[in-house]
Motif scaffolding. Sequence first.
Motif, mmCIF file in Angstrom:
data_model
loop_
_atom_site.group_PDB
_atom_site.id
_atom_site.type_symbol
_atom_site.label_atom_id
_atom_site.label_comp_id
_atom_site.label_asym_id
_atom_site.label_seq_id
_atom_site.Cartn_x
_atom_site.Cartn_y
_atom_site.Cartn_z
ATOM 1 N N GLY A 148 0.812 -1.214 0.000
ATOM 2 C CA GLY A 148 0.000 0.000 0.000
ATOM 3 C C GLY A 148 0.839 1.254 0.000
ATOM 4 N N ILE A 149 2.142 1.080 -0.211
ATOM 5 C CA ILE A 149 3.112 2.185 -0.230
ATOM 6 C C ILE A 149 3.776 2.220 -1.598
ATOM 7 N N THR A 150 3.898 3.407 -2.195
ATOM 8 C CA THR A 150 4.518 3.546 -3.517
ATOM 9 C C THR A 150 5.966 4.002 -3.371
ATOM 10 N N ILE A 160 15.252 5.703 1.306
ATOM 11 C CA ILE A 160 14.194 5.368 0.361
ATOM 12 C C ILE A 160 13.236 6.552 0.198
ATOM 13 N N LYS A 161 12.752 6.754 -1.018
ATOM 14 C CA LYS A 161 11.805 7.843 -1.280
ATOM 15 C C LYS A 161 10.420 7.243 -1.515
ATOM 16 N N ILE A 162 9.458 7.718 -0.719
ATOM 17 C CA ILE A 162 8.102 7.181 -0.732
ATOM 18 C C ILE A 162 7.109 8.278 -1.119
ATOM 19 N N LYS A 163 6.098 7.902 -1.882
ATOM 20 C CA LYS A 163 5.080 8.871 -2.283
ATOM 21 C C LYS A 163 4.179 9.237 -1.106
ATOM 22 N N GLU A 164 3.722 8.243 -0.362
ATOM 23 C CA GLU A 164 2.815 8.463 0.759
ATOM 24 C C GLU A 164 3.619 8.547 2.059
ATOM 25 N N LEU A 188 2.315 -5.933 6.470
ATOM 26 C CA LEU A 188 1.491 -4.815 6.907
ATOM 27 C C LEU A 188 0.961 -4.098 5.679
ATOM 28 N N SER A 189 -0.318 -3.711 5.725
ATOM 29 C CA SER A 189 -0.860 -2.885 4.647
ATOM 30 C C SER A 189 -1.707 -1.785 5.260
ATOM 31 N N ILE A 190 -1.825 -0.674 4.562
ATOM 32 C CA ILE A 190 -2.574 0.463 5.069
ATOM 33 C C ILE A 190 -3.464 1.021 3.975
#
Length: 250
Positions: A148-150, A160-164, A188-190
């Motif tokens: 659930g993380i981009t 690390i670079k994450i969108k959310e 884990l998912s969100i």
Amino acid sequence: MRRDNRTEKTTKKKRRRKKRYFLRLCIFIIICTGAYIALHVEYFNIDGIAVGGNKDISDEEILKLSELEAGENIFDIHPWFAERRIKKNLYIEDVDVKRRLPDKVEIIVTERAGKAQFLSDKKYIVTDNEGTVLEISDKARRVTLITGITVEDARLKKTIKIKENGDYENMMSIVKSAEEGDIYFKKLSIEGSKVTAYVYDELICKGRYDNFIKAINNESLKAVLFDLYQKGKEKGTINIGSNNYCSFSP
């Protein structure tokens, strides 16, 4: 006549100085040679290398990276260089190599803890608690998989670079709290404020992020998981509500 005497005396002094310098040099060389021979007797050959502080990384891997071997002279090894070689493994945060005279070497490592992994372009990206990328692999590791993380960018030794970003920080908070509470989540998912955590493939925890964190920190979730473990149950859903309330079904 006086000048000749003075010149002769000066020449003799110079000769005596040269002899003294030469004598001192010879003594210095003899001492150094003797010390080298004394320190390179079999008595100082490495007879054992102890590795400590490691949990996930094997002794064999650390020894291989160090390039230290039994039988070599303990004074010929260079701890700083061995430390640098060992730290090529990004899972190692710190390392201390010490000589223990006459024939032992000690390697103490500090591993990076609280790791998570993300799946991006069929690659598993493993990070530490601070988001530093430790590994990019085709295979999953035994660390929590966060979905659930981009992932926008991931490079070894870089953050690390994450969108959310908000969701990412919440997920990492759960990973850290779970580790401190001796709980392991496979995945884990969100989605919004709702978190789903997989203890096993078919044993799932669900709840809002804030309730999740509270249930981990006050050990109410751990108590439920321990009870299920004792009963041998690996299938079902734990719903985490407010006021530390956890219910299991079926």
